[in-house]
Motif scaffolding. Structure first.
Motif, PDB file in Angstrom:
ATOM      1  N   ALA A   1     -10.710  23.008 -51.904  1.00  0.00           N
ATOM      2  CA  ALA A   1     -11.326  21.725 -51.570  1.00  0.00           C
ATOM      3  C   ALA A   1     -11.934  21.096 -52.818  1.00  0.00           C
ATOM      4  O   ALA A   1     -12.808  21.682 -53.445  1.00  0.00           O
ATOM      5  CB  ALA A   1     -12.396  21.921 -50.498  1.00  0.00           C
ATOM      6  N   VAL A   2     -11.456  19.920 -53.178  1.00  0.00           N
ATOM      7  CA  VAL A   2     -11.996  19.186 -54.322  1.00  0.00           C
ATOM      8  C   VAL A   2     -13.157  18.344 -53.805  1.00  0.00           C
ATOM      9  O   VAL A   2     -12.962  17.424 -53.027  1.00  0.00           O
ATOM     10  CB  VAL A   2     -10.922  18.307 -54.982  1.00  0.00           C
ATOM     11  CG1 VAL A   2     -11.507  17.540 -56.163  1.00  0.00           C
ATOM     12  CG2 VAL A   2      -9.739  19.161 -55.417  1.00  0.00           C
TER      13      VAL A   2
ATOM     14  N   PRO B   1     -22.772  19.023 -47.276  1.00  0.00           N
ATOM     15  CA  PRO B   1     -22.220  19.026 -45.918  1.00  0.00           C
ATOM     16  C   PRO B   1     -20.707  19.228 -45.880  1.00  0.00           C
ATOM     17  O   PRO B   1     -20.198  19.949 -45.014  1.00  0.00           O
ATOM     18  CB  PRO B   1     -22.615  17.663 -45.334  1.00  0.00           C
ATOM     19  CG  PRO B   1     -23.111  16.843 -46.454  1.00  0.00           C
ATOM     20  CD  PRO B   1     -23.479  17.772 -47.578  1.00  0.00           C
ATOM     21  N   ILE B   2     -19.984  18.646 -46.833  1.00  0.00           N
ATOM     22  CA  ILE B   2     -18.533  18.815 -46.855  1.00  0.00           C
ATOM     23  C   ILE B   2     -18.174  20.249 -47.243  1.00  0.00           C
ATOM     24  O   ILE B   2     -17.300  20.870 -46.631  1.00  0.00           O
ATOM     25  CB  ILE B   2     -17.874  17.794 -47.801  1.00  0.00           C
ATOM     26  CG1 ILE B   2     -18.156  16.364 -47.337  1.00  0.00           C
ATOM     27  CG2 ILE B   2     -16.378  18.062 -47.925  1.00  0.00           C
ATOM     28  CD1 ILE B   2     -17.654  16.013 -45.954  1.00  0.00           C
ATOM     29  N   ALA B   3     -18.855  20.793 -48.249  1.00  0.00           N
ATOM     30  CA  ALA B   3     -18.588  22.180 -48.657  1.00  0.00           C
ATOM     31  C   ALA B   3     -18.897  23.156 -47.529  1.00  0.00           C
ATOM     32  O   ALA B   3     -18.172  24.134 -47.336  1.00  0.00           O
ATOM     33  CB  ALA B   3     -19.391  22.526 -49.913  1.00  0.00           C
ATOM     34  N   ARG B   4     -19.939  22.894 -46.788  1.00  0.00           N
ATOM     35  CA  ARG B   4     -20.300  23.772 -45.669  1.00  0.00           C
ATOM     36  C   ARG B   4     -19.188  23.786 -44.609  1.00  0.00           C
ATOM     37  O   ARG B   4     -18.772  24.846 -44.138  1.00  0.00           O
ATOM     38  CB  ARG B   4     -21.627  23.324 -45.051  1.00  0.00           C
ATOM     39  CG  ARG B   4     -22.218  24.310 -44.077  1.00  0.00           C
ATOM     40  CD  ARG B   4     -23.611  23.888 -43.594  1.00  0.00           C
ATOM     41  NE  ARG B   4     -24.592  23.958 -44.673  1.00  0.00           N
ATOM     42  CZ  ARG B   4     -25.175  22.890 -45.249  1.00  0.00           C
ATOM     43  NH1 ARG B   4     -24.903  21.669 -44.849  1.00  0.00           N
ATOM     44  NH2 ARG B   4     -26.048  23.053 -46.222  1.00  0.00           N
ATOM     45  N   VAL B   5     -18.681  22.615 -44.258  1.00  0.00           N
ATOM     46  CA  VAL B   5     -17.598  22.526 -43.270  1.00  0.00           C
ATOM     47  C   VAL B   5     -16.345  23.230 -43.797  1.00  0.00           C
ATOM     48  O   VAL B   5     -15.704  23.996 -43.073  1.00  0.00           O
ATOM     49  CB  VAL B   5     -17.293  21.048 -42.916  1.00  0.00           C
ATOM     50  CG1 VAL B   5     -16.012  20.929 -42.107  1.00  0.00           C
ATOM     51  CG2 VAL B   5     -18.455  20.426 -42.163  1.00  0.00           C
TER      52      VAL B   5
ATOM     53  N   VAL C   1     -11.603  27.599 -46.458  1.00  0.00           N
ATOM     54  CA  VAL C   1     -10.861  27.257 -47.672  1.00  0.00           C
ATOM     55  C   VAL C   1     -10.897  28.427 -48.651  1.00  0.00           C
ATOM     56  O   VAL C   1     -11.779  29.282 -48.589  1.00  0.00           O
ATOM     57  CB  VAL C   1     -11.426  25.980 -48.345  1.00  0.00           C
ATOM     58  CG1 VAL C   1     -11.277  24.773 -47.442  1.00  0.00           C
ATOM     59  CG2 VAL C   1     -12.855  26.170 -48.806  1.00  0.00           C
ATOM     60  N   SER C   2      -9.949  28.443 -49.568  1.00  0.00           N
ATOM     61  CA  SER C   2      -9.890  29.512 -50.569  1.00  0.00           C
ATOM     62  C   SER C   2     -10.967  29.351 -51.631  1.00  0.00           C
ATOM     63  O   SER C   2     -11.429  30.336 -52.207  1.00  0.00           O
ATOM     64  CB  SER C   2      -8.525  29.513 -51.257  1.00  0.00           C
ATOM     65  OG  SER C   2      -7.511  29.732 -50.310  1.00  0.00           O
ATOM     66  N   GLY C   3     -11.346  28.131 -51.921  1.00  0.00           N
ATOM     67  CA  GLY C   3     -12.347  27.869 -52.943  1.00  0.00           C
ATOM     68  C   GLY C   3     -12.587  26.383 -53.074  1.00  0.00           C
ATOM     69  O   GLY C   3     -12.114  25.586 -52.258  1.00  0.00           O
ATOM     70  N   PHE C   4     -13.295  26.023 -54.141  1.00  0.00           N
ATOM     71  CA  PHE C   4     -13.689  24.636 -54.371  1.00  0.00           C
ATOM     72  C   PHE C   4     -13.389  24.242 -55.804  1.00  0.00           C
ATOM     73  O   PHE C   4     -13.360  25.096 -56.689  1.00  0.00           O
ATOM     74  CB  PHE C   4     -15.192  24.459 -54.116  1.00  0.00           C
ATOM     75  CG  PHE C   4     -15.582  24.707 -52.692  1.00  0.00           C
ATOM     76  CD1 PHE C   4     -15.530  23.691 -51.756  1.00  0.00           C
ATOM     77  CD2 PHE C   4     -16.001  25.965 -52.283  1.00  0.00           C
ATOM     78  CE1 PHE C   4     -15.886  23.917 -50.432  1.00  0.00           C
ATOM     79  CE2 PHE C   4     -16.359  26.205 -50.970  1.00  0.00           C
ATOM     80  CZ  PHE C   4     -16.305  25.172 -50.040  1.00  0.00           C
TER      81      PHE C   4
ATOM     82  N   ASN D   1     -20.291  30.993 -50.940  1.00  0.00           N
ATOM     83  CA  ASN D   1     -20.062  31.999 -51.975  1.00  0.00           C
ATOM     84  C   ASN D   1     -18.604  32.060 -52.408  1.00  0.00           C
ATOM     85  O   ASN D   1     -18.200  32.973 -53.111  1.00  0.00           O
ATOM     86  CB  ASN D   1     -20.524  33.377 -51.499  1.00  0.00           C
ATOM     87  CG  ASN D   1     -22.026  33.492 -51.508  1.00  0.00           C
ATOM     88  OD1 ASN D   1     -22.693  32.979 -52.407  1.00  0.00           O
ATOM     89  ND2 ASN D   1     -22.569  34.145 -50.513  1.00  0.00           N
ATOM     90  N   ARG D   2     -17.815  31.089 -51.990  1.00  0.00           N
ATOM     91  CA  ARG D   2     -16.405  31.070 -52.382  1.00  0.00           C
ATOM     92  C   ARG D   2     -16.267  30.674 -53.854  1.00  0.00           C
ATOM     93  O   ARG D   2     -17.180  30.119 -54.450  1.00  0.00           O
ATOM     94  CB  ARG D   2     -15.621  30.113 -51.493  1.00  0.00           C
ATOM     95  CG  ARG D   2     -15.618  30.561 -50.035  1.00  0.00           C
ATOM     96  CD  ARG D   2     -14.688  29.727 -49.204  1.00  0.00           C
ATOM     97  NE  ARG D   2     -14.857  30.041 -47.797  1.00  0.00           N
ATOM     98  CZ  ARG D   2     -14.253  31.040 -47.165  1.00  0.00           C
ATOM     99  NH1 ARG D   2     -13.427  31.832 -47.823  1.00  0.00           N
ATOM    100  NH2 ARG D   2     -14.463  31.249 -45.876  1.00  0.00           N
ATOM    101  N   ASP D   3     -15.097  30.960 -54.423  1.00  0.00           N
ATOM    102  CA  ASP D   3     -14.835  30.639 -55.834  1.00  0.00           C
ATOM    103  C   ASP D   3     -14.973  29.146 -56.087  1.00  0.00           C
ATOM    104  O   ASP D   3     -14.658  28.321 -55.222  1.00  0.00           O
ATOM    105  CB  ASP D   3     -13.429  31.082 -56.227  1.00  0.00           C
ATOM    106  CG  ASP D   3     -13.295  32.599 -56.294  1.00  0.00           C
ATOM    107  OD1 ASP D   3     -14.329  33.291 -56.261  1.00  0.00           O
ATOM    108  OD2 ASP D   3     -12.154  33.074 -56.388  1.00  0.00           O
ATOM    109  N   VAL D   4     -15.408  28.822 -57.300  1.00  0.00           N
ATOM    110  CA  VAL D   4     -15.580  27.431 -57.716  1.00  0.00           C
ATOM    111  C   VAL D   4     -14.876  27.235 -59.056  1.00  0.00           C
ATOM    112  O   VAL D   4     -15.121  27.981 -60.002  1.00  0.00           O
ATOM    113  CB  VAL D   4     -17.073  27.058 -57.860  1.00  0.00           C
ATOM    114  CG1 VAL D   4     -17.217  25.608 -58.299  1.00  0.00           C
ATOM    115  CG2 VAL D   4     -17.833  27.292 -56.557  1.00  0.00           C
TER     116      VAL D   4
END
Length: 109
Positions: A22-23, A35-39, A45-48, A64-67
């Motif tokens: 997710a970008v 809020p978008i990252a939380r959803v 999602v695999s990461g951000f 705690n996903r990869d960034v």
């Protein structure tokens, strides 16, 4: 929720074995990073991907996903990234990898 609908639509097109990053740069394009990252995190999602350390830290406050940081970081920002992210941080500029690995103790220069 529109974000969940969009993620489900993308997943239906790419298949079950592909991940989604997710970008959420630029304040999730005006919708708010947290809020978008939380959803996205709850969806799985695999990461951000973000543009700055500050955005990465905002994502990390809810996931705690990869960034992946796609933007340029100064040396002091790299040092802060190393302190802030003990795992799950990717840097996009090859010229800084040696600095990052040396600071983490993975190699000698």
């Amino acid at each position: 929720n529109a974000v969940t609908h969009n993620l489900n639509t993308i997943k239906a097109h790419i298949g079950p074995n592909a991940g989604i990053v997710a970008v959420v740069k630029a304040d999730a394009y005006g919708h708010g990073i947290e809020p978008i990252a939380r959803v996205c995190d709850e969806w799985g999602v695999s990461g951000f991907a973000v543009i700055s350390l500050e955005e990465a830290q905002r994502v990390r406050s809810v996931s705690n996903r990869d960034v992946l940081i796609m933007g340029f970081l100064t040396d002091s920002e790299y040092e802060e990234a190393i302190r802030s992210f003990d795992a799950g941080l990717e840097l996009s500029h090859d010229d800084k990898y040696a600095y990052f690995y040396k600071a983490c103790g993975y190699m000698e220069l």
